[in-house]
Motif scaffolding. Structure first.
Motif, PDB file in Angstrom:
ATOM      1  N   PHE A 212      65.347  17.452  21.854  1.00 59.55           N
ATOM      2  CA  PHE A 212      66.543  16.619  21.963  1.00 59.55           C
ATOM      3  C   PHE A 212      66.141  15.146  22.007  1.00 59.55           C
ATOM      4  O   PHE A 212      65.083  14.796  22.530  1.00 59.55           O
ATOM      5  CB  PHE A 212      67.333  16.986  23.223  1.00 59.55           C
ATOM      6  CG  PHE A 212      67.713  18.435  23.292  1.00 59.55           C
ATOM      7  CD1 PHE A 212      68.801  18.910  22.574  1.00 59.55           C
ATOM      8  CD2 PHE A 212      66.984  19.332  24.066  1.00 59.55           C
ATOM      9  CE1 PHE A 212      69.153  20.247  22.632  1.00 59.55           C
ATOM     10  CE2 PHE A 212      67.323  20.669  24.131  1.00 59.55           C
ATOM     11  CZ  PHE A 212      68.412  21.133  23.403  1.00 59.55           C
TER      12      PHE A 212
ATOM     13  N   GLU B 168      75.894  16.245  26.975  1.00 58.84           N
ATOM     14  CA  GLU B 168      75.229  17.314  26.238  1.00 58.84           C
ATOM     15  C   GLU B 168      73.986  16.754  25.570  1.00 58.84           C
ATOM     16  O   GLU B 168      74.009  15.661  24.982  1.00 58.84           O
ATOM     17  CB  GLU B 168      76.164  17.932  25.193  1.00 58.84           C
ATOM     18  CG  GLU B 168      75.577  19.188  24.567  1.00 58.84           C
ATOM     19  CD  GLU B 168      76.616  20.021  23.825  1.00 58.84           C
ATOM     20  OE1 GLU B 168      76.238  21.034  23.231  1.00 58.84           O
ATOM     21  OE2 GLU B 168      77.813  19.659  23.866  1.00 58.84           O
ATOM     22  N   MET B 169      72.889  17.516  25.659  1.00 60.81           N
ATOM     23  CA  MET B 169      71.655  17.105  24.984  1.00 60.81           C
ATOM     24  C   MET B 169      71.811  17.316  23.485  1.00 60.81           C
ATOM     25  O   MET B 169      72.245  18.373  23.044  1.00 60.81           O
ATOM     26  CB  MET B 169      70.465  17.903  25.517  1.00 60.81           C
ATOM     27  CG  MET B 169      70.126  17.617  26.970  1.00 60.81           C
ATOM     28  SD  MET B 169      68.537  18.328  27.500  1.00 60.81           S
ATOM     29  CE  MET B 169      68.883  20.080  27.352  1.00 60.81           C
TER      30      MET B 169
ATOM     31  N   LYS C 263      60.231  21.800  23.635  1.00 63.05           N
ATOM     32  CA  LYS C 263      61.442  21.494  24.384  1.00 63.05           C
ATOM     33  C   LYS C 263      61.539  20.009  24.707  1.00 63.05           C
ATOM     34  O   LYS C 263      62.633  19.450  24.756  1.00 63.05           O
ATOM     35  CB  LYS C 263      61.482  22.325  25.666  1.00 63.05           C
ATOM     36  CG  LYS C 263      61.779  23.795  25.408  1.00 63.05           C
ATOM     37  CD  LYS C 263      62.065  24.540  26.696  1.00 63.05           C
ATOM     38  CE  LYS C 263      62.498  25.977  26.404  1.00 63.05           C
ATOM     39  NZ  LYS C 263      62.829  26.719  27.633  1.00 63.05           N
TER      40      LYS C 263
ATOM     41  N   HIS D 213      61.454  17.639  31.755  1.00 62.81           N
ATOM     42  CA  HIS D 213      61.069  19.026  31.516  1.00 62.81           C
ATOM     43  C   HIS D 213      59.924  19.355  32.467  1.00 62.81           C
ATOM     44  O   HIS D 213      59.082  18.500  32.764  1.00 62.81           O
ATOM     45  CB  HIS D 213      60.635  19.266  30.070  1.00 62.81           C
ATOM     46  CG  HIS D 213      60.441  20.724  29.758  1.00 62.81           C
ATOM     47  ND1 HIS D 213      59.218  21.358  29.902  1.00 62.81           N
ATOM     48  CD2 HIS D 213      61.323  21.678  29.345  1.00 62.81           C
ATOM     49  CE1 HIS D 213      59.358  22.641  29.580  1.00 62.81           C
ATOM     50  NE2 HIS D 213      60.614  22.854  29.239  1.00 62.81           N
TER      51      HIS D 213
ATOM     52  N   TYR E 127      64.550  22.580  32.103  1.00 59.12           N
ATOM     53  CA  TYR E 127      65.001  21.196  32.128  1.00 59.12           C
ATOM     54  C   TYR E 127      65.499  20.839  33.533  1.00 59.12           C
ATOM     55  O   TYR E 127      66.198  21.627  34.173  1.00 59.12           O
ATOM     56  CB  TYR E 127      66.111  20.957  31.115  1.00 59.12           C
ATOM     57  CG  TYR E 127      65.648  20.995  29.681  1.00 59.12           C
ATOM     58  CD1 TYR E 127      64.990  19.909  29.118  1.00 59.12           C
ATOM     59  CD2 TYR E 127      65.865  22.122  28.885  1.00 59.12           C
ATOM     60  CE1 TYR E 127      64.559  19.941  27.798  1.00 59.12           C
ATOM     61  CE2 TYR E 127      65.436  22.167  27.570  1.00 59.12           C
ATOM     62  CZ  TYR E 127      64.780  21.070  27.036  1.00 59.12           C
ATOM     63  OH  TYR E 127      64.347  21.102  25.738  1.00 59.12           O
TER      64      TYR E 127
ATOM     65  N   SER F 115      72.331  26.223  29.761  1.00 61.43           N
ATOM     66  CA  SER F 115      72.791  25.606  28.520  1.00 61.43           C
ATOM     67  C   SER F 115      72.333  24.158  28.484  1.00 61.43           C
ATOM     68  O   SER F 115      71.683  23.667  29.401  1.00 61.43           O
ATOM     69  CB  SER F 115      74.321  25.678  28.427  1.00 61.43           C
ATOM     70  OG  SER F 115      74.916  24.807  29.386  1.00 61.43           O
ATOM     71  N   SER F 116      72.689  23.478  27.415  1.00 63.85           N
ATOM     72  CA  SER F 116      72.334  22.063  27.258  1.00 63.85           C
ATOM     73  C   SER F 116      73.448  21.141  27.738  1.00 63.85           C
ATOM     74  O   SER F 116      73.390  19.932  27.517  1.00 63.85           O
ATOM     75  CB  SER F 116      72.018  21.767  25.788  1.00 63.85           C
ATOM     76  OG  SER F 116      73.147  22.050  24.967  1.00 63.85           O
TER      77      SER F 116
ATOM     78  N   TRP G 254      73.973  21.571  35.776  1.00 65.64           N
ATOM     79  CA  TRP G 254      73.963  22.193  34.459  1.00 65.64           C
ATOM     80  C   TRP G 254      75.033  23.287  34.385  1.00 65.64           C
ATOM     81  O   TRP G 254      75.332  23.937  35.390  1.00 65.64           O
ATOM     82  CB  TRP G 254      72.605  22.824  34.171  1.00 65.64           C
ATOM     83  CG  TRP G 254      71.477  21.852  33.989  1.00 65.64           C
ATOM     84  CD1 TRP G 254      70.497  21.557  34.882  1.00 65.64           C
ATOM     85  CD2 TRP G 254      71.203  21.072  32.821  1.00 65.64           C
ATOM     86  NE1 TRP G 254      69.634  20.629  34.359  1.00 65.64           N
ATOM     87  CE2 TRP G 254      70.043  20.312  33.086  1.00 65.64           C
ATOM     88  CE3 TRP G 254      71.833  20.920  31.588  1.00 65.64           C
ATOM     89  CZ2 TRP G 254      69.493  19.427  32.161  1.00 65.64           C
ATOM     90  CZ3 TRP G 254      71.275  20.048  30.660  1.00 65.64           C
ATOM     91  CH2 TRP G 254      70.131  19.304  30.941  1.00 65.64           C
TER      92      TRP G 254
END
Length: 774
Positions: free
Chosen positions: A462, A772-773, A458, A717, A703, A756-757, A752
């Motif tokens: 990204f 957005e990642m 993780k 993270h 995250y 989600s990212s 967030w």
């Protein structure tokens, strides 16, 4: 013939060499405990060793002889004008060039001053510079623990070392230097218990009357002393005769033996010191080596675990090949090809084989080749190497938790074995315990490797935060557009913003993301009487949103009607935070009871799996966990921040994340510390800047998003202490249109969009962006 007057340093090459030797001896003495010869003679309990005393006397005599060879009378050959350096009693002269005057004092005044303390008006231009002067040789006060007051002794020393012919203040002569050597020899071989005894003996010495003890114990030394102090100057020996005398030459052999013994003892002590140093160094390095052996052991264990994990993962091509064989033989198989599951039957073999062939072709296209995998690994490896040290720290920190757990279980097993007192049943039981522990340790190890691997993946998934949309709005009626809070509704279809403009604005997410407009208008706008500090959507009632404001009012709004339907005024001052319970959406923090705290409450959140527990972030640097069934005292207190705790968030039922204006986020595990006070977070996240403002905090699938007073959004993270990604809000000058660095702006809130990212963020100027990642 009477010698000419002049300083000891006057003119000769050999004396110049002695000067250099004396300076060098002084430098060594300062490091090795150098003292004045006067202090050395009068130190309490000094044992008279003949070889040592003769050695000191010989060095002083040789120095005087060098001066006489140059035609210079020393005049100040007194103990206070010499220093002694251990361990071989090396003697160095410390008198200045003008010290040849018998009336001068090498102890009481500087060489450039006369007896009255005035500077010398006519210094000798031909005199050599002073050898050196030692302040410690002339202390002004009596030292603690001394039998003789040094200051008094120094005052009388001049009269003790003045020859009879020099009593009328005449110039120093060679013979008077020899007389002074006789006085020195007496002091070397005779010690005193009290100051009165010393003064009496020194007065008798003026008349060449020696103590009976000296005559009895040291007859040769006493005889030579009387010769040097003969009342008739011409009868005294010359310095060349002193150096060649039977007294000094007979003692040379014993002196050399004594010095050899001292050197041997010094060498042994040096070897012992070296041995001790090497042993201490070896012990420290061995401790490091033992620690490294343990580290290498579990590193090797983890390295061996990775191929084991890889062996359990089926390769798509090989698996499909085996499936073909089993299908041809008429077997039934359940398989997972590229994420799909199919069951084959014999009667449908012809139909399914064609479909299976197409599936194999699709899988061969979708499964990455070894070259693509290697390329992906190399690209991520560069990011990994940039933060290798921090990742290493995170690895060992997390790995040590497993070792502690296993160690505690081994200790408990040891206690079981001890309690069995070595019986057959006990031995068998302990073997079973060891076997079960080994199995459990292996399970824990695999679980830990998977956990760390998941976090590492993780971390590397990204590479940047990109702007997906920017909310363009215009509020001309408000001078300040600081956004204090943002949040998504239950279904993530709408999000709301609130801040110092006293308004709650609700926007449709898809409209902002998909429609490019010059100005985005909210679908709902609700006005409040005071500046808003926080909003929170109800997880059950989609249209309900709670707010808190600067006047201490907590309200629940109905978005569909754009009005308040519940208002609570229990608070007397500003309410910073409000939160709905996820489990029981009818409960709102602050509406079911009153919790008294000593400091301001900055943040509050319900535990995700119960409506009976909440966590509070306080201005007194602590986090308090309360059971709402007993609100008199917290059941757990988290201590570790050094400034105000601005946010608290639950990652899960037993894990809390806190943010503080001490520039850090901290992760707390309540299950690992069952006590009421926890002072050791499991992780501390640093990299952002936060010293005075509320900058936001949000969590999604491990995250962690937070803002920074550098106008940046940071993403961490939970497994690693350093940021994964960062994005800086740009500031454009309204006149020139160019980007500028406005240090007054900061990120004020983040949120967030569920698990989600996608991240919603806003800053102090009211600029709202959907990131957005990627």
């Amino acid at each position: 013939m009477e010698p000419s007057r002049g300083g000891v340093g006057g003119g000769g090459r050999r004396w110049g060499e002695a000067e250099g030797d004396a300076a060098e001896e002084g430098r060594r003495g300062e490091d090795g405990g150098e003292v004045s010869l006067r202090e050395w003679l009068d130190r309490p309990g000094r044992a008279v060793e003949a070889a040592e005393c003769v050695h000191v006397f010989r060095q002083v005599a040789e120095a005087v002889a060098v001066a006489h060879a140059q035609g210079v009378a020393v005049g100040s050959a007194r103990p206070s004008c010499f220093v002694v350096s251990p361990p071989f009693a090396r003697v160095a002269f410390i008198e200045s060039a003008s010290g040849s005057d018998a009336s001068g004092s090498c102890s009481g005044s500087d060489a450039s001053e006369d007896a009255d303390g005035d500077p010398d008006p006519d210094p000798d231009p031909d005199a050599s510079p002073p050898l050196r002067r030692r302040d410690s040789a002339v202390p002004g006060e009596e030292r603690a623990g001394r039998s003789f007051p040094l200051k008094s002794v120094l005052a009388m020393e001049l009269s003790w070392y003045t020859s009879p012919e020099d009593a009328d203040d005449s110039a120093a002569t060679f013979a008077s230097d020899v007389y002074r050597l006789g006085v020195l020899l007496f002091e070397l071989f005779y010690t005193f218990e009290t100051m009165e005894d010393k003064m009496r003996a020194m007065a008798n010495l003026r008349h060449r009357v020696l103590p009976p003890q000296l005559l009895f114990k040291w007859p040769k030394e006493a005889s030579f002393c009387q010769l040097l102090m003969h009342p008739v100057p011409e009868t005294r020996p010359k310095m060349s005769e002193v150096l060649q005398s039977e007294f000094l030459n007979q003692s040379r052999n014993s002196l050399e033996e004594h010095e050899a013994a001292l050197r041997l003892r010094e060498e042994i002590e040096e070897q012992e010191l070296l041995l001790d140093f090497l042993q201490q160094l070896q012990k420290r390095k061995q401790d490091i080596a033992d620690s490294l052996q343990g580290t290498i052991a579990f590193l090797s264990s983890d390295i061996n675990e990775v191929p084991h994990q890889q062996s359990t993962i089926g390769h798509c091509e090989n698996f499909l090949s085996d499936g073909d064989k089993e299908v041809c033989s008429g077997t039934v198989e359940e398989q997972s090809d590229c994420g799909s599951r199919k069951r084959f039957r014999p009667e449908l073999q012809g139909v399914d084989m064609e479909e299976n062939n197409r599936s194999v072709e699709e899988c061969s296209r979708t499964v990455p080749s070894s070259e693509l995998i290697q390329e992906s690994v190399l690209s991520k490896s560069s990011r990994l190497m940039k933060n290798f040290k921090k990742l290493e720290t995170a690895y060992f920190l997390t790995r040590s938790k497993l070792m502690k757990q296993v160690g505690s279980q081994i200790s408990s097993c040891d206690r079981v074995v001890k309690n069995t007192t070595g019986s057959a049943v006990g031995t068998e039981g302990s073997s079973l315990d060891d076997f079960s522990l080994e199995r459990q340790y292996g399970t824990r190890q695999r679980g830990w490797v998977n956990s760390f691997l998941e976090g590492l993946c993780k971390y590397l998934s990204f590479s940047k935060l990109k702007v997906r949309a920017e909310l363009k709005h215009c509020d001309l009626l408000n001078s300040s557009n600081l956004v204090c809070s943002v949040g998504f509704d239950r279904d993530r279809e709408f999000f709301a913003t609130a801040g110092v403009n006293k308004k709650i604005k609700v926007f449709e997410y898809n409209m902002i993301v998909n429609e490019h407009r010059d100005i985005h208008y909210p679908v709902v706008e609700m006005s409040n009487r005071s500046k808003l500090s926080c909003i929170c959507w109800n997880s059950y009632m989609k249209s309900h949103i709670a707010s808190s404001d600067f006047e201490g009012i907590v309200q629940v709004w109905d978005v569909t009607r754009s009005q308040v339907f519940v208002g609570m005024r229990e608070h007397e001052r500003r309410v910073w935070s409000v939160d709905f319970s996820i489990v029981d959406p009818t409960k709102l923090a602050g509406s079911i009871g009153t919790i008294r705290t000593r400091a301001n409450v900055c943040s509050v959140q319900f535990q995700p799996d119960t409506a009976r527990s909440i966590a509070i972030g306080s201005a007194d640097h602590k986090i308090y966990c309360y059971d709402l069934r007993n609100i008199r005292a917290p059941y757990c207190t988290l201590v570790g921040h050094t400034k105000t705790v601005s946010y608290v968030k639950y990652l899960d039922a037993s894990t809390i994340l806190s943010a503080s204006t001490d520039n850090s986020l901290k992760l707390w595990d309540l299950s690992m510390n069952p006590g009421r006070i926890i002072d050791s977070p499991v992780q501390t996240f640093t990299g952002h800047t936060n010293t005075k403002n509320f900058v936001g905090l949000s969590i999604s699938d491990g995250y962690i998003a937070t803002g920074s007073e550098t106008n940046e959004v940071f993403v961490y993270h939970k497994e690693f202490p350093m940021p994964v990604l960062a994005y800086k809000f740009s500031v454009t000058d309204p006149i020139s249109g160019q980007e500028i660095d406005d240090q007054s702006q900061f990120i004020s809130c983040v949120c967030w969009r569920g698990q989600s990212s996608t991240l919603l963020s806003a800053n102090s100027s009211g600029n709202i962006k959907i990131l957005e990642m990627d």
